[in-house]
Design a protein around this motif. Sequence first.
Motif, short mmCIF file in Angstrom:
data_model
loop_
_atom_site.label_atom_id
_atom_site.label_comp_id
_atom_site.label_asym_id
_atom_site.label_seq_id
_atom_site.Cartn_x
_atom_site.Cartn_y
_atom_site.Cartn_z
N VAL A 146 0.84 -1.20 0.00
CA VAL A 146 0.00 0.00 0.00
C VAL A 146 0.87 1.25 0.00
O VAL A 146 0.67 2.17 -0.81
CB VAL A 146 -0.95 0.00 1.21
N LYS A 147 1.85 1.29 0.89
CA LYS A 147 2.73 2.46 0.98
C LYS A 147 3.53 2.64 -0.29
O LYS A 147 3.73 3.78 -0.75
CB LYS A 147 3.67 2.30 2.19
N ALA A 148 3.99 1.58 -0.89
CA ALA A 148 4.78 1.67 -2.11
C ALA A 148 3.96 2.25 -3.26
O ALA A 148 4.44 3.11 -4.01
CB ALA A 148 5.33 0.29 -2.50
N ILE A 149 2.72 1.81 -3.38
CA ILE A 149 1.88 2.32 -4.47
C ILE A 149 1.49 3.76 -4.23
O ILE A 149 1.50 4.58 -5.17
CB ILE A 149 0.62 1.43 -4.62
N LEU A 150 1.19 4.13 -3.00
CA LEU A 150 0.86 5.53 -2.71
C LEU A 150 2.05 6.43 -3.01
O LEU A 150 1.87 7.54 -3.54
CB LEU A 150 0.43 5.67 -1.25
N ARG A 151 3.26 6.00 -2.69
CA ARG A 151 4.45 6.79 -3.02
C ARG A 151 4.58 6.94 -4.53
O ARG A 151 4.92 8.00 -5.04
CB ARG A 151 5.71 6.13 -2.45
N ARG A 152 4.31 5.85 -5.24
CA ARG A 152 4.44 5.88 -6.70
C ARG A 152 3.47 6.87 -7.32
O ARG A 152 3.81 7.57 -8.28
CB ARG A 152 4.17 4.48 -7.25
N TYR A 153 2.27 6.97 -6.78
CA TYR A 153 1.28 7.87 -7.37
C TYR A 153 1.48 9.31 -6.93
O TYR A 153 1.17 10.24 -7.67
CB TYR A 153 -0.13 7.40 -7.03
N TYR A 174 4.50 10.63 -6.08
CA TYR A 174 5.79 11.08 -6.59
C TYR A 174 6.19 10.17 -7.74
O TYR A 174 6.87 9.17 -7.55
CB TYR A 174 6.85 11.04 -5.49
N PRO A 175 5.77 10.50 -8.94
CA PRO A 175 6.04 9.66 -10.10
C PRO A 175 7.53 9.37 -10.26
O PRO A 175 8.38 10.20 -9.92
CB PRO A 175 5.50 10.51 -11.27
N GLU A 176 7.85 8.18 -10.81
CA GLU A 176 9.24 7.78 -10.96
C GLU A 176 9.96 8.62 -12.02
O GLU A 176 11.16 8.81 -11.95
CB GLU A 176 9.31 6.29 -11.34
N ASN A 177 9.22 9.10 -13.02
CA ASN A 177 9.85 9.93 -14.03
C ASN A 177 10.24 11.28 -13.44
O ASN A 177 9.72 11.72 -12.43
CB ASN A 177 8.89 10.14 -15.21
N ASP A 178 11.16 11.95 -14.11
CA ASP A 178 11.63 13.24 -13.64
C ASP A 178 10.63 14.35 -13.92
O ASP A 178 10.71 15.43 -13.33
CB ASP A 178 12.97 13.60 -14.29
N THR A 179 9.72 14.10 -14.86
CA THR A 179 8.74 15.12 -15.22
C THR A 179 7.34 14.53 -15.27
O THR A 179 7.17 13.32 -15.45
CB THR A 179 9.06 15.77 -16.58
N LEU A 180 6.37 15.39 -15.12
CA LEU A 180 4.95 15.02 -15.25
C LEU A 180 4.29 16.07 -16.13
O LEU A 180 4.41 17.27 -15.87
CB LEU A 180 4.29 14.98 -13.87
N THR A 181 3.62 15.64 -17.17
CA THR A 181 2.95 16.56 -18.09
C THR A 181 1.44 16.41 -17.97
O THR A 181 0.93 15.29 -18.00
CB THR A 181 3.37 16.31 -19.55
N LEU A 227 0.68 21.50 -6.33
CA LEU A 227 0.41 21.29 -7.75
C LEU A 227 0.76 19.87 -8.17
O LEU A 227 0.01 19.22 -8.91
CB LEU A 227 1.21 22.30 -8.59
N THR A 228 1.89 19.37 -7.67
CA THR A 228 2.31 18.01 -7.99
C THR A 228 1.30 16.98 -7.50
O THR A 228 0.96 16.02 -8.20
CB THR A 228 3.69 17.72 -7.38
N LEU A 229 0.82 17.18 -6.27
CA LEU A 229 -0.16 16.25 -5.70
C LEU A 229 -1.44 16.23 -6.53
O LEU A 229 -1.96 15.16 -6.88
CB LEU A 229 -0.48 16.66 -4.26
N LEU A 230 -1.95 17.40 -6.88
CA LEU A 230 -3.19 17.48 -7.67
C LEU A 230 -2.98 16.92 -9.08
O LEU A 230 -3.83 16.20 -9.61
CB LEU A 230 -3.66 18.93 -7.75
N ALA A 231 -1.83 17.23 -9.69
CA ALA A 231 -1.57 16.79 -11.05
C ALA A 231 -1.33 15.29 -11.14
O ALA A 231 -1.57 14.69 -12.19
CB ALA A 231 -0.36 17.54 -11.61
N SER A 232 -0.87 14.69 -10.06
CA SER A 232 -0.62 13.24 -10.06
C SER A 232 -1.92 12.45 -9.97
O SER A 232 -1.94 11.25 -10.22
CB SER A 232 0.30 12.86 -8.91
N ARG A 233 -3.02 13.14 -9.63
CA ARG A 233 -4.33 12.47 -9.56
C ARG A 233 -5.37 13.33 -10.27
O ARG A 233 -6.31 13.83 -9.65
CB ARG A 233 -4.74 12.26 -8.10
N PRO A 234 -5.22 13.54 -11.56
CA PRO A 234 -6.15 14.41 -12.27
C PRO A 234 -7.58 13.90 -12.20
O PRO A 234 -7.82 12.70 -12.20
CB PRO A 234 -5.63 14.38 -13.72
N ARG A 235 -8.50 14.82 -12.06
CA ARG A 235 -9.95 14.57 -12.02
C ARG A 235 -10.40 13.91 -10.72
O ARG A 235 -11.58 13.65 -10.54
CB ARG A 235 -10.43 13.74 -13.22
#
Length: 224
Positions: free
Chosen positions: A112-119, A121-128, A158-166
């Motif tokens: 659970v913790k691993a997946i929440l971290r993944r969502y 804080y994405p593994e890629n350096d950028t998020l579009t 912004l990162t938190l909101l953008a990592s879970r759009p909608r």
Amino acid sequence: MIRILAVDDDIHMLNFVSAELRQNGYEVIEATSGEQALMCLNSKAMDLAVVDVMMPGMDGFELTKILRKDYDLPVILLTARHHIEDKERGFLAGSDDYLVKPFESKELLYRVKAILRRYNYPENDTLTIGSLTIDFKSYEVSSQQGILLIPLKEFELLTLLASRPRQVLSRDLIIEQIWGIDFQGNEQTVNVHIKRLRQRLERFAPDVRIITVRGVGYKLEVNT
């Protein structure tokens, strides 16, 4: 508080999963069928789902497809079978992880913790998202307008909101994720940061909007 949807027609297993998650600080919404799970999602935003595979009516594979397609929700599937075909079906349905019963509570919590971290804080350096590109290394936000440098808390928000759009994020969840569980402030802090961030986006990336869901929290959407 992070909210997890637990779905299992086996009441004993449902109680076990829910109790372990609650003891570790998660809010848990329980459902005993796929249909009931979807009803819960219509009234509350979730951060992750733990779903049993073998359920009457809508099984876990079918529910996972809906959770991924319509709600963009990460899913951990639970099964009593070790067959590789079941694992393949689970991942093809869109699940993020797979646990075979019986399992220890520590293993569930780790995943659970691993997946929440993944969502978060994405593994890629950028998020579009839309016209925005968020760079996690340089802490820069860019669009066709150029490069925007914003305060750290606004960047994290912004990162938190953008990592879970909608997906609607409650103010309590935002406070916990951005300021920490021991934060002594109140919701007004979130409101002020949202207002500032919204004003920046209106000028810098007008296609990306932060929507207020009255009485619940905020979500980020992209105008197409």
